[in-house]
Scaffold this motif. Structure first.
Motif, PDB file in Angstrom:
ATOM      1  N   GLU A  10       0.859  -1.185   0.000  1.00 38.88           N
ATOM      2  CA  GLU A  10       0.000   0.000   0.000  1.00 38.88           C
ATOM      3  C   GLU A  10       0.891   1.228   0.000  1.00 38.88           C
ATOM      4  O   GLU A  10       1.871   1.302   0.753  1.00 38.88           O
ATOM      5  CB  GLU A  10      -0.883   0.023   1.259  1.00 38.88           C
ATOM      6  CG  GLU A  10      -1.866  -1.127   1.381  1.00 38.88           C
ATOM      7  CD  GLU A  10      -3.034  -1.041   0.400  1.00 38.88           C
ATOM      8  OE1 GLU A  10      -3.245   0.039  -0.186  1.00 38.88           O
ATOM      9  OE2 GLU A  10      -3.720  -2.065   0.214  1.00 38.88           O
ATOM     10  N   VAL A  43      -0.417   2.017  -5.007  1.00 38.65           N
ATOM     11  CA  VAL A  43       0.466   0.874  -4.742  1.00 38.65           C
ATOM     12  C   VAL A  43       1.923   1.254  -5.013  1.00 38.65           C
ATOM     13  O   VAL A  43       2.219   1.917  -5.998  1.00 38.65           O
ATOM     14  CB  VAL A  43       0.087  -0.327  -5.652  1.00 38.65           C
ATOM     15  CG1 VAL A  43       1.036  -1.497  -5.441  1.00 38.65           C
ATOM     16  CG2 VAL A  43      -1.342  -0.761  -5.398  1.00 38.65           C
ATOM     17  N   ASN A  65       4.737 -11.207   3.999  1.00 42.66           N
ATOM     18  CA  ASN A  65       3.381 -11.481   3.554  1.00 42.66           C
ATOM     19  C   ASN A  65       2.362 -11.301   4.670  1.00 42.66           C
ATOM     20  O   ASN A  65       1.192 -11.046   4.430  1.00 42.66           O
ATOM     21  CB  ASN A  65       3.319 -12.908   3.015  1.00 42.66           C
ATOM     22  CG  ASN A  65       2.319 -13.030   1.905  1.00 42.66           C
ATOM     23  OD1 ASN A  65       2.260 -12.174   1.026  1.00 42.66           O
ATOM     24  ND2 ASN A  65       1.506 -14.057   1.948  1.00 42.66           N
ATOM     25  N   LYS A  66       2.825 -11.438   5.906  1.00 40.08           N
ATOM     26  CA  LYS A  66       1.947 -11.318   7.064  1.00 40.08           C
ATOM     27  C   LYS A  66       1.532  -9.861   7.322  1.00 40.08           C
ATOM     28  O   LYS A  66       0.509  -9.607   7.939  1.00 40.08           O
ATOM     29  CB  LYS A  66       2.708 -11.832   8.282  1.00 40.08           C
ATOM     30  CG  LYS A  66       1.924 -12.758   9.170  1.00 40.08           C
ATOM     31  CD  LYS A  66       2.863 -13.424  10.145  1.00 40.08           C
ATOM     32  CE  LYS A  66       2.463 -13.107  11.561  1.00 40.08           C
ATOM     33  NZ  LYS A  66       3.240 -13.898  12.529  1.00 40.08           N
ATOM     34  N   LEU A  67       2.359  -8.931   6.870  1.00 44.73           N
ATOM     35  CA  LEU A  67       2.017  -7.523   7.103  1.00 44.73           C
ATOM     36  C   LEU A  67       0.754  -7.169   6.325  1.00 44.73           C
ATOM     37  O   LEU A  67       0.616  -7.525   5.153  1.00 44.73           O
ATOM     38  CB  LEU A  67       3.172  -6.613   6.667  1.00 44.73           C
ATOM     39  CG  LEU A  67       4.481  -6.748   7.451  1.00 44.73           C
ATOM     40  CD1 LEU A  67       5.563  -5.866   6.835  1.00 44.73           C
ATOM     41  CD2 LEU A  67       4.282  -6.387   8.908  1.00 44.73           C
ATOM     42  N   ILE A  68      -0.137  -6.473   7.002  1.00 45.96           N
ATOM     43  CA  ILE A  68      -1.423  -6.149   6.385  1.00 45.96           C
ATOM     44  C   ILE A  68      -1.216  -5.234   5.164  1.00 45.96           C
ATOM     45  O   ILE A  68      -1.942  -5.331   4.176  1.00 45.96           O
ATOM     46  CB  ILE A  68      -2.340  -5.441   7.415  1.00 45.96           C
ATOM     47  CG1 ILE A  68      -2.408  -6.243   8.712  1.00 45.96           C
ATOM     48  CG2 ILE A  68      -3.715  -5.167   6.833  1.00 45.96           C
ATOM     49  CD1 ILE A  68      -3.176  -7.510   8.698  1.00 45.96           C
ATOM     50  N   ASP A  69      -0.228  -4.357   5.230  1.00 49.34           N
ATOM     51  CA  ASP A  69       0.006  -3.414   4.140  1.00 49.34           C
ATOM     52  C   ASP A  69       0.719  -4.039   2.942  1.00 49.34           C
ATOM     53  O   ASP A  69       0.910  -3.378   1.927  1.00 49.34           O
ATOM     54  CB  ASP A  69       0.821  -2.217   4.639  1.00 49.34           C
ATOM     55  CG  ASP A  69      -0.044  -1.240   5.438  1.00 49.34           C
ATOM     56  OD1 ASP A  69      -1.256  -1.179   5.166  1.00 49.34           O
ATOM     57  OD2 ASP A  69       0.501  -0.552   6.316  1.00 49.34           O
ATOM     58  N   VAL A  70       1.135  -5.272   3.071  1.00 47.45           N
ATOM     59  CA  VAL A  70       1.782  -5.945   1.947  1.00 47.45           C
ATOM     60  C   VAL A  70       0.712  -6.650   1.121  1.00 47.45           C
ATOM     61  O   VAL A  70      -0.076  -7.436   1.648  1.00 47.45           O
ATOM     62  CB  VAL A  70       2.843  -6.942   2.448  1.00 47.45           C
ATOM     63  CG1 VAL A  70       3.305  -7.858   1.324  1.00 47.45           C
ATOM     64  CG2 VAL A  70       4.024  -6.182   3.041  1.00 47.45           C
ATOM     65  N   ILE A  71       0.703  -6.354  -0.173  1.00 48.07           N
ATOM     66  CA  ILE A  71      -0.340  -6.930  -1.031  1.00 48.07           C
ATOM     67  C   ILE A  71       0.125  -8.255  -1.637  1.00 48.07           C
ATOM     68  O   ILE A  71      -0.548  -9.259  -1.535  1.00 48.07           O
ATOM     69  CB  ILE A  71      -0.758  -5.922  -2.124  1.00 48.07           C
ATOM     70  CG1 ILE A  71      -1.246  -4.620  -1.468  1.00 48.07           C
ATOM     71  CG2 ILE A  71      -1.868  -6.506  -2.993  1.00 48.07           C
ATOM     72  CD1 ILE A  71      -1.294  -3.429  -2.394  1.00 48.07           C
ATOM     73  N   LYS A 167       1.387 -17.288  -1.323  1.00 48.46           N
ATOM     74  CA  LYS A 167       0.191 -18.057  -0.992  1.00 48.46           C
ATOM     75  C   LYS A 167       0.055 -19.273  -1.897  1.00 48.46           C
ATOM     76  O   LYS A 167      -0.255 -20.361  -1.455  1.00 48.46           O
ATOM     77  CB  LYS A 167      -1.042 -17.174  -1.073  1.00 48.46           C
ATOM     78  CG  LYS A 167      -1.240 -16.461   0.235  1.00 48.46           C
ATOM     79  CD  LYS A 167      -2.492 -15.651   0.282  1.00 48.46           C
ATOM     80  CE  LYS A 167      -2.479 -14.833   1.558  1.00 48.46           C
ATOM     81  NZ  LYS A 167      -2.896 -13.476   1.401  1.00 48.46           N
TER      82      LYS A 167
END
Lengths: 171, 557
Positions: A10, A43, A65-71, A167
């Motif tokens: 983000e 982005v 990948n766990k960070l919410i701001d990472v898409i 994922k």
């Protein structure tokens, strides 16, 4: 082992701090990190070059990948990609013919003269890291005064094989 | 139709939309508009006496009910006082929403009065956090915060709300749906991996299930029991996993790890298949990591991909929600009931039970056994951290999930009492006991006011040995009995209780224990029981740090 990871995030304040904080808190090493806006202004893309054993690199990708701001997190090392780095090298002129020699090397290495002074020449070059490293080695004999590098940016080449996101990899 | 309202009101209305049952907090300058909005609302608010108490109470509420806990503090010191509680919740994956006041947006970064960069401070100890600079973003932010806190691997989320945003007005729309493009937890396990795991289960001769807090968070206790019975596998639990499988079940091995049972640790070291479910191979569980479960193949079910293969190599990883994955397992899993292994385990359990010296002295383990008997093992037990915590894990027979509240990951002294308050608020019908030590209880003893004023009648058992017992134990065993700063000179806990308006009881003889517990349970008030226990009692078995799991002091060699 060195790995090039492309991370879409983000584009808002504090995201860089989250990424760099993650690396320092978990003891991961960043070789280089380059950030910029993408074709979608909401982005940003970060190109991160990181070093570590396989387990560490796996953890880096998972933790990012766990960070919410990472898409999305894409491991470019697992696909075909091109990477470039921009460098500015300021070289001192000590002898009369240094200037000609330096310009000659620059031309051969497809680099440009960015600034010509009385006592220094600044060369700019764009290329793959290995190419940049070669250029630095060639110029070292003249006495390098200063180096600025952007860090690597990278992009996957036209899909011969699609890289997997984290994922998908887990499945 | 929508009406304009200010940010403070929007926050309150949003909390109502989230069906928040209780808020724990403390007011202050930059939270004034927010508290003004709370004044007019019918939300249940509990005024604590220190913000750390608010964070732990919200955590205890969440652990006991499964719903996200909510706490509120002002900017600067109010916010930083929440930090330990947020970190505690983060380490144990507890859903929580913390709301902090912040200085006005144009003052941020100016070193204003009571300013702290709480977003920066809590970045590594929250699942996510938000600084809301525009009131138009507020309702969506609250919606996202609750969603993120309570889904996937749960965790605390912080919302930092500058006071000018609390006052700015806009129309209130509470979004119906959340869409966070970078956040899509995986719930269902990969079918191929599940098949592979099931094959491993059916081929195993000596399986052990290693269940963690994830089983409880996922609400999968029923599925775990069915699974264990179906494949006839013994179950050992982490501290946070206690209650996920009934403690009195013949397949239960109790807790494993540093202070686990001898039979649990031996079972793990001798198993040929370790099924890790919602557990993360913490160093207090594994002991020497290279020699942990050396003969076992490992199946690991966890909702957090980063928990998998973090410290132990896994043969079959399954990313998904424990309940969802176990349901899939149950459809296809089958293992012949091979009695040899379970009989061996039963033999170990009978030959090497947990024990302590049975004499007429007042020993802490006895107190916990008596609490367990008096409450029929049906109470909610909140603990602090130290010897009493491990004795609770060993000697209280947890039968159901959400009945042990304890700081596992961070190991926070001072957690238990406020967490117990939160639990009693969330589950008013349950008996709530706090089991603490004379060190730990003093870290948040001011919450006696919160409990007494709000008529939250919880029972506090202080196992008082006049030491920081666990540290003293380590000093005894590994530092030549040099008890450096672990001897405590304590105040009179009975008088303290009475000064706060609670009831205080001192117990110094074994025969007084049960009557005191029963009296406490009959008393409609907060009760502090000061048990003067054997001062140098140690927690055994014990795996010294860095040793192999079956290399225990005080149990089967």
């Amino acid at each position: 082992m060195r790995q090039t990871i492309s991370v879409l995030v983000e584009n808002h304040p504090g995201v860089l701090a989250r990424i760099s904080g993650l690396f320092s808190a978990r003891g991961f090493n960043i070789d280089s990190l380059a950030v910029g806006e993408t074709e979608d202004p909401s982005v940003s893309r970060m190109t991160i070059v990181a070093e570590g054993d396989e387990r560490t690199l796996e953890q880096i990708k998972k933790q990012l990948n766990k960070l919410i701001d990472v898409i999305t997190v894409t491991d470019l090392t697992k696909t075909k990609f091109i990477d470039r780095e921009l460098i500015l090298i300021k070289v001192g002129i000590r002898a009369q013919n240094d200037r000609t020699k330096i310009i000659e090397i620059a031309e051969t290495m497809k680099a440009n003269v960015a600034d010509l002074g009385l006592h220094t020449i600044t060369i700019e070059a764009v290329g793959e890291t290995s190419h940049i490293d070669d250029l630095i080695e060639l110029l070292r004999q003249f006495g390098i005064k200063e180096i600025v590098r952007t860090g690597k940016i990278a992009m996957e080449t036209e899909s011969r094989e699609k890289p997997k996101t984290i994922k998908e990899e887990e499945e | 139709m929508t009406t304009k309202m200010n940010g403070a009101r929007i926050l309150v209305e949003s909390l109502k939309k989230e069906n928040v049952g209780a808020i724990f907090g403390y007011p202050g300058g930059q939270a004034l508009p927010l508290f003004d909005a709370l004044y007019h609302s019918d939300l249940k608010f509990y005024l604590v006496r220190h913000e750390q108490g608010a964070a732990h109470a919200a955590d205890g509420y969440a652990r006991a009910t499964g719903k996200p806990g909510v706490c509120i503090a002002t900017s600067g010191p109010g916010a930083t006082n929440l930090v330990t509680g947020i970190a505690t919740a983060y380490m144990d994956s507890i859903p929580m929403v913390a709301i902090t006041g912040q200085v006005k947006t144009f003052m941020i970064g100016n070193d204003a009065f009571q300013e702290a960069d709480i977003i920066g401070i809590t970045r590594p100890i929250t699942k996510h956090n938000y600084l809301v600079k525009d009131v138009k973003d507020l309702a969506r932010t609250v919606k996202e915060a609750f969603h993120i806190a309570s889904t996937g691997r749960p965790g605390p989320v912080l919302i930092d709300l500058p006071s000018d945003v609390q006052l700015a007005e806009t129309e209130f729309h509470y979004p119906e749906k959340v869409s966070v493009r970078g956040y899509k937890p995986t719930y269902c396990g990969h079918p191929g991996q599940i098949k592979r795991a099931v094959k491993m289960v059916s081929e195993s001769k000596r399986p052990v299930i290693y269940a963690g807090g994830g089983v409880i968070l996922s609400g999968a206790a029923k599925e775990l029991k069915e699974f264990a019975e179906k494949i006839n596998s013994p179950v050992t639990m982490t501290l946070l996993g206690l209650g996920s499988f009934p403690g009195n079940h013949e397949l239960s091995l109790g807790m494993l790890g540093m202070h686990g049972t001898g039979y649990a640790n031996h079972a793990v070291q001798n198993c040929d298949l370790l099924i890790a479910i919602g557990a993360r191979f913490d160093d207090r569980v594994t002991g020497k990591i290279d020699e942990f479960a050396p003969h076992a193949k490992v199946i690991h079910i966890d909702i957090d991909p980063s928990a998998i293969s973090k410290s132990v190599a896994v043969d079959v990883p399954i990313v998904g929600d424990v309940k969802c994955v176990l349901e899939e397992f149950l459809k296809i899993v089958h293992r012949p009931h091979d009695k040899e292994w379970t009989e061996k385990i039963l033999e170990w359990k009978q030959k090497h039970p947990l024990n302590y010296k049975m004499d007429d002295r007042l020993r802490p383990q006895y107190v916990i056994q008596q609490i367990c008997e008096a409450t029929k093992g049906e109470a909610i037990i909140a603990t602090d951290v130290g010897q009493h915590q491990m004795w609770t894990a060993q000697w209280y027979n947890f039968m159901r999930p959400r009945e042990l509240l304890s700081s596992g990951g961070l190991g926070t002294m001072g957690y238990g009492f406020p967490a117990g308050i939160g639990a009693k608020v969330g589950k008013p019908g349950s008996e709530v006991f706090v089991i603490s030590g004379d060190g730990s209880i003093q870290m948040n003893i001011q919450e006696l006011a919160t409990a007494v004023v709000n008529k939250i009648d919880i029972k506090i058992a202080i196992l008082n040995n006049s030491y920081l017992g666990m540290v003293r134990q380590w000093q005894e065993l590994f530092y030549g009995k040099r008890y450096s700063h672990t001897k405590l000179e304590n105040p009179d806990f009975v008088k303290i209780a009475e000064a706060y308006g609670a009831v205080g009881i001192r117990i110094s003889k074994k025969e007084e224990v049960r009557p005191a517990i029963e009296k406490a349970m009959r008393t409609k008030n907060t009760v502090v029981m000061d048990f003067i226990v054997e001062p140098e009692e140690n927690v055994y078995p014990m795996v010294p740090a860095g040793k192999r799991l079956d290399d225990m002091i005080g149990s089967m060699a």
